[in-house]
Design an enzyme around this catalytic site. Structure first.
Site, PDB file in Angstrom:
ATOM      1  N   GLY A 140      26.947  69.338 -22.105  1.00  0.00           N
ATOM      2  CA  GLY A 140      27.889  68.262 -22.442  1.00  0.00           C
ATOM      3  C   GLY A 140      28.565  68.477 -23.780  1.00  0.00           C
ATOM      4  O   GLY A 140      28.072  69.196 -24.656  1.00  0.00           O
ATOM      5  N   ARG A 188      30.727  61.407 -28.189  1.00  0.00           N
ATOM      6  CA  ARG A 188      30.440  60.349 -29.163  1.00  0.00           C
ATOM      7  C   ARG A 188      30.143  60.897 -30.560  1.00  0.00           C
ATOM      8  O   ARG A 188      30.162  60.155 -31.528  1.00  0.00           O
ATOM      9  CB  ARG A 188      29.265  59.492 -28.660  1.00  0.00           C
ATOM     10  CG  ARG A 188      29.644  58.590 -27.499  1.00  0.00           C
ATOM     11  CD  ARG A 188      28.434  58.030 -26.755  1.00  0.00           C
ATOM     12  NE  ARG A 188      27.946  58.976 -25.746  1.00  0.00           N
ATOM     13  CZ  ARG A 188      26.899  58.735 -24.950  1.00  0.00           C
ATOM     14  NH1 ARG A 188      26.236  57.598 -25.055  1.00  0.00           N
ATOM     15  NH2 ARG A 188      26.513  59.628 -24.054  1.00  0.00           N
ATOM     16  N   GLY A 229      29.131  65.961 -14.931  1.00  0.00           N
ATOM     17  CA  GLY A 229      28.057  64.982 -14.988  1.00  0.00           C
ATOM     18  C   GLY A 229      26.679  65.617 -14.905  1.00  0.00           C
ATOM     19  O   GLY A 229      26.521  66.798 -14.592  1.00  0.00           O
ATOM     20  N   ASN A 281      16.069  54.142 -18.284  1.00  0.00           N
ATOM     21  CA  ASN A 281      15.770  55.506 -17.856  1.00  0.00           C
ATOM     22  C   ASN A 281      15.822  56.414 -19.077  1.00  0.00           C
ATOM     23  O   ASN A 281      16.859  56.548 -19.717  1.00  0.00           O
ATOM     24  CB  ASN A 281      16.839  55.919 -16.833  1.00  0.00           C
ATOM     25  CG  ASN A 281      16.835  57.402 -16.566  1.00  0.00           C
ATOM     26  OD1 ASN A 281      15.786  58.038 -16.551  1.00  0.00           O
ATOM     27  ND2 ASN A 281      18.029  57.952 -16.339  1.00  0.00           N
ATOM     28  N   ASN A 317      23.128  60.637 -29.386  1.00  0.00           N
ATOM     29  CA  ASN A 317      24.471  60.764 -28.823  1.00  0.00           C
ATOM     30  C   ASN A 317      25.572  60.616 -29.860  1.00  0.00           C
ATOM     31  O   ASN A 317      26.694  61.026 -29.637  1.00  0.00           O
ATOM     32  CB  ASN A 317      24.684  59.706 -27.737  1.00  0.00           C
ATOM     33  CG  ASN A 317      23.719  59.896 -26.574  1.00  0.00           C
ATOM     34  OD1 ASN A 317      23.820  60.867 -25.841  1.00  0.00           O
ATOM     35  ND2 ASN A 317      22.759  59.001 -26.442  1.00  0.00           N
ATOM     36  N   ARG A 348      22.170  81.719 -58.134  1.00  0.00           N
ATOM     37  CA  ARG A 348      22.944  82.129 -56.954  1.00  0.00           C
ATOM     38  C   ARG A 348      22.269  83.326 -56.286  1.00  0.00           C
ATOM     39  O   ARG A 348      21.341  83.906 -56.828  1.00  0.00           O
ATOM     40  CB  ARG A 348      24.390  82.410 -57.380  1.00  0.00           C
ATOM     41  CG  ARG A 348      25.122  81.108 -57.767  1.00  0.00           C
ATOM     42  CD  ARG A 348      26.449  81.393 -58.434  1.00  0.00           C
ATOM     43  NE  ARG A 348      27.244  82.327 -57.654  1.00  0.00           N
ATOM     44  CZ  ARG A 348      28.207  83.103 -58.162  1.00  0.00           C
ATOM     45  NH1 ARG A 348      28.476  83.059 -59.461  1.00  0.00           N
ATOM     46  NH2 ARG A 348      28.878  83.925 -57.385  1.00  0.00           N
ATOM     47  N   ASN A 366      15.522  87.905 -75.041  1.00  0.00           N
ATOM     48  CA  ASN A 366      15.950  86.531 -75.293  1.00  0.00           C
ATOM     49  C   ASN A 366      17.468  86.509 -75.333  1.00  0.00           C
ATOM     50  O   ASN A 366      18.085  87.249 -76.081  1.00  0.00           O
ATOM     51  CB  ASN A 366      15.370  86.044 -76.627  1.00  0.00           C
ATOM     52  CG  ASN A 366      15.528  84.537 -76.760  1.00  0.00           C
ATOM     53  OD1 ASN A 366      16.637  84.025 -76.666  1.00  0.00           O
ATOM     54  ND2 ASN A 366      14.427  83.841 -76.981  1.00  0.00           N
ATOM     55  N   ALA A 394      22.258  81.267 -76.620  1.00  0.00           N
ATOM     56  CA  ALA A 394      23.111  80.261 -75.985  1.00  0.00           C
ATOM     57  C   ALA A 394      24.553  80.748 -75.930  1.00  0.00           C
ATOM     58  O   ALA A 394      25.038  81.378 -76.866  1.00  0.00           O
ATOM     59  CB  ALA A 394      23.031  78.955 -76.771  1.00  0.00           C
TER      60      ALA A 394
HETATM   61  C1  UD1 Z   1      21.814  59.857 -19.442  1.00  0.00           C
HETATM   62  C2  UD1 Z   1      21.435  59.112 -18.164  1.00  0.00           C
HETATM   63  C3  UD1 Z   1      20.961  57.717 -18.524  1.00  0.00           C
HETATM   64  C4  UD1 Z   1      19.805  57.797 -19.490  1.00  0.00           C
HETATM   65  C5  UD1 Z   1      20.169  58.625 -20.715  1.00  0.00           C
HETATM   66  C6  UD1 Z   1      18.938  58.873 -21.556  1.00  0.00           C
HETATM   67  C7  UD1 Z   1      22.886  59.985 -16.411  1.00  0.00           C
HETATM   68  C8  UD1 Z   1      24.065  59.733 -15.563  1.00  0.00           C
HETATM   69  N1  UD1 Z   1      22.585  59.053 -17.304  1.00  0.00           N
HETATM   70  O1  UD1 Z   1      22.898  59.180 -20.037  1.00  0.00           O
HETATM   71  O2  UD1 Z   1      20.555  57.034 -17.356  1.00  0.00           O
HETATM   72  O3  UD1 Z   1      19.434  56.471 -19.883  1.00  0.00           O
HETATM   73  O4  UD1 Z   1      20.685  59.911 -20.330  1.00  0.00           O
HETATM   74  O5  UD1 Z   1      19.224  59.587 -22.727  1.00  0.00           O
HETATM   75  O6  UD1 Z   1      22.238  61.000 -16.253  1.00  0.00           O
HETATM   76  N2  UD1 Z   1      25.134  67.174 -19.580  1.00  0.00           N
HETATM   77  C9  UD1 Z   1      25.464  68.391 -18.992  1.00  0.00           C
HETATM   78  N3  UD1 Z   1      26.528  68.479 -18.164  1.00  0.00           N
HETATM   79  C10 UD1 Z   1      27.285  67.395 -17.857  1.00  0.00           C
HETATM   80  C11 UD1 Z   1      26.964  66.155 -18.433  1.00  0.00           C
HETATM   81  C12 UD1 Z   1      25.877  66.081 -19.280  1.00  0.00           C
HETATM   82  O7  UD1 Z   1      24.808  69.399 -19.249  1.00  0.00           O
HETATM   83  O8  UD1 Z   1      28.227  67.558 -17.071  1.00  0.00           O
HETATM   84  C13 UD1 Z   1      23.977  67.107 -20.479  1.00  0.00           C
HETATM   85  C14 UD1 Z   1      24.370  66.663 -21.876  1.00  0.00           C
HETATM   86  O9  UD1 Z   1      24.661  67.796 -22.668  1.00  0.00           O
HETATM   87  C15 UD1 Z   1      23.119  65.942 -22.354  1.00  0.00           C
HETATM   88  C16 UD1 Z   1      22.460  65.440 -21.084  1.00  0.00           C
HETATM   89  O10 UD1 Z   1      23.074  66.145 -20.014  1.00  0.00           O
HETATM   90  O11 UD1 Z   1      22.247  66.804 -23.026  1.00  0.00           O
HETATM   91  C17 UD1 Z   1      22.657  63.945 -20.881  1.00  0.00           C
HETATM   92  O12 UD1 Z   1      24.042  63.665 -20.861  1.00  0.00           O
HETATM   93  P1  UD1 Z   1      24.659  62.434 -21.642  1.00  0.00           P
HETATM   94  O13 UD1 Z   1      26.109  62.455 -21.460  1.00  0.00           O
HETATM   95  O14 UD1 Z   1      24.117  62.358 -22.988  1.00  0.00           O
HETATM   96  O15 UD1 Z   1      24.057  61.229 -20.768  1.00  0.00           O
HETATM   97  P2  UD1 Z   1      23.775  59.765 -21.249  1.00  0.00           P
HETATM   98  O16 UD1 Z   1      25.047  59.027 -21.266  1.00  0.00           O
HETATM   99  O17 UD1 Z   1      22.991  59.792 -22.503  1.00  0.00           O
HETATM  100 MG    MG Z   2      22.564  61.262 -23.884  1.00  0.00          MG
END
Ligand code: UD1
Ligand code: MG
Length: 467
Positions: free
Chosen positions: A11, A15, A77, A171, A228, A333, A377, A380
């Site tokens: 991801g 944020r 996702g 979750n 996040n 340094r 020594n 200064a």
């Molecule tokens: C997610 C959960 C949420 C949970 C929360 C806990 C989902 C849909 N939601 O939300 O229920 O409460 O984590 O922290 O799963 N990532 C990918 N590829 C993608 C999207 C995300 O690798 O396409 C990775 C991100 O880098 C991250 C992790 O998945 O490390 C979670 O993604 P994030 O967008 O942070 O999900 P949350 O909104 O926190």
């Molecule tokens: Mg997250």
């Protein structure tokens, strides 16, 4: 039988509003992903697959050995990411357990994950998720339960109605899935949700719909917290900072105020070290027993020897030997070496310089590309003029040399053992051992000057005064 692990780290981390991929944001001197991987590797999975995407090259470069990676080209996702990870694992035994962990939960520990894996196995579940209760569940997926308390599904914040949003069981984002069902469930995911993404969380509802067993293991709300945004990142960093400080205090390090020391994960401290407030120790810095560090010291990639005192100082890639004195207001340094008992005092800057055993640079000096012999020594205001605008040149100062105050040592230049320089000299030629180098104009005193000067001034201005 052991399990396989997938870590979701593709991801962008929108944020964070940062150009750095979210999982590379540092905590105690290492990317947050490394803390997560430590926790995962602690459960001894057969294989660990990290799903990378945003900033893939940088994320891959920092991965520890023993983990595999695959690329999620476009981030559709968490469900899509898990699918990419599972496919990258290839043909796996459908009976195996797959631990899925987000890469952005840097306070996670092995115990939490091991409990999850164990419970999943004991209960022979199809899916086991991690649950926790939060006073403020904003941003997390809510766990919706049936009237008999079994898990029904997970609803993301942005898809939740007012009633669901009031649920404070969330979750945590770590799961174990049964591999056989997992591949099929991931294929069945759809994007009909507020974010138009494949939600990994929807696998929970699919399993329930199919009549399979879904379990939820409670976890500590702090341990599982996500990072996040920068506020959450700072919380996670504070957690690790406190933990690291506590470990060192248990190992015999004295801290005047542990809330105000910042120690990276790879720093080494000996029992009997004292840390005053405002100490920042980074990048593998080592401090030996009896050293007193701070107030206000930044040290990176440096060593501080036994019994040394370093305060109000900056040390970068430098070595301070035993029983040395550095500061207040000194900057060492890269390449600075202080041998036993040496001193770099107030407003002293050194670079690529060795200060020999017992040698002293007590005040207001710049020593660059210099070798200072034992017992020397440095007065200064002394400056090594090591740079002519094009190249840097060395200055060699022998043992027991006395450099007079405000000497300019125009490099390359050598001051022999036991030699002196006269205060205010601009030394452009070598000084032989035991010799005195004088390079300044001779003083001449003009007798009666002040009286004559005053009289002339008064006569020149007498008209002004009359006005
Ligand atoms: C997610 C959960 C949420 C949970 C929360 C806990 C989902 C849909 N939601 O939300 O229920 O409460 O984590 O922290 O799963 N990532 C990918 N590829 C993608 C999207 C995300 O690798 O396409 C990775 C991100 O880098 C991250 C992790 O998945 O490390 C979670 O993604 P994030 O967008 O942070 O999900 P949350 O909104 O926190
Ligand atoms: Mg997250």
């Amino acid at each position: 039988m052991s399990h396989l692990a997938i870590v979701l780290a593709a991801g962008k981390g929108t944020r964070m509003k940062s150009t750095l991929p979210k999982v590379l944001h540092p905590i105690a001197g290492r990317p947050m992903l490394d803390w997560v991987l430590d926790a995962v590797q602690g459960t001894a999975p057969d294989r660990t697959m990290v799903v990378v995407g945003h900033g893939a090259d940088d994320v891959i470069e920092g991965l520890p050995s023993g983990v595999e990676w695959c690329i999620q080209e476009e981030q559709h996702g968490t469900g899509h990411a898990a699918q990419v990870g599972l496919r990258a694992l290839g043909d796996i035994d459908p009976a195996s357990d797959v631990l899925v962990v987000p890469g952005d939960t840097p306070m996670l520990d092995t115990e939490t994950l091991q409990t999850l894996v164990d419970r999943h196995r004991e209960e022979a579940a199809s899916v086991t998720l991690t649950s926790t209760f939060l006073d403020d569940p904003t941003g997390y997926g809510r766990i919706v339960r049936e009237s008999d308390e079994t898990v029904r599904h997970v609803v993301e914040e942005r898809d939740a109605n007012q009633v669901t949003r009031r649920i404070n069981e969330v979750n945590a984002g770590m799961y174990v899935f049964n591999a056989g069902f997992f591949a099929r469930d991931l294929d069945a995911l759809e994007t009909d949700n507020a974010q138009g993404e494949y939600y990994l969380t929807d696998v929970v509802g699919l399993a329930v719909d199919a009549g399979r067993k879904v379990g939820a293991v409670p976890a500590d709300s702090r341990t599982i917290a996500g990072a996040n945004d920068h506020a959450q990142l700072a919380d996670a960093a504070a957690h690790h900072r406190r933990r690291i400080a506590n470990e060192w205090m248990m190992a015999g390090v004295r801290m005047i105020d542990p809330e105000r020391v910042y120690i990276d994960h790879d720093v080494e401290l000996a029992a009997g070290v004292t840390l005053y407030p405002g100490v920042v120790l980074e990048a593998g810095t080592k401090v030996a027993s009896g050293a007193v560090v701070g107030p206000d010291v930044y040290a990176s990639g440096s060593e501080i020897g036994a019994g040394s005192r370093v305060w109000y100082a900056v040390l970068r890639d430098s070595v301070v030997g035993p029983e040395c004195n550095v500061g207040p207001y000194a900057s060492l340094r890269p390449g600075s070496v202080m041998e036993a008992g040496a001193k770099a005092g107030t407003f002293v800057e050194t670079k690529n310089t060795t200060v020999g055993e017992g040698a002293k640079v007590p005040h207001l000096a710049y020593m660059g590309d210099a070798t200072i012999g034992p017992g020397a020594n440095i007065g200064a205001g002394t400056i090594t003029c090591n740079y002519d605008g094009f190249a840097k040149y060395p200055t060699v100062i022998g043992s027991d040399v006395f450099i007079g105050s405000d000497t300019m040592l125009v490099a390359p230049v050598t001051i022999g053992d036991g030699a002196m320089t006269a205060a205010g000299s601009v030394i452009t030629q070598d000084v032989e051992p035991g010799a005195m180098g004088v390079a300044r104009s001779k003083q001449r005193n003009i007798l009666g000057f002040v009286q004559r000067f005053a009289a002339r001034y008064r006569s020149d201005h007498s008209e002004d005064e009359a006005r």
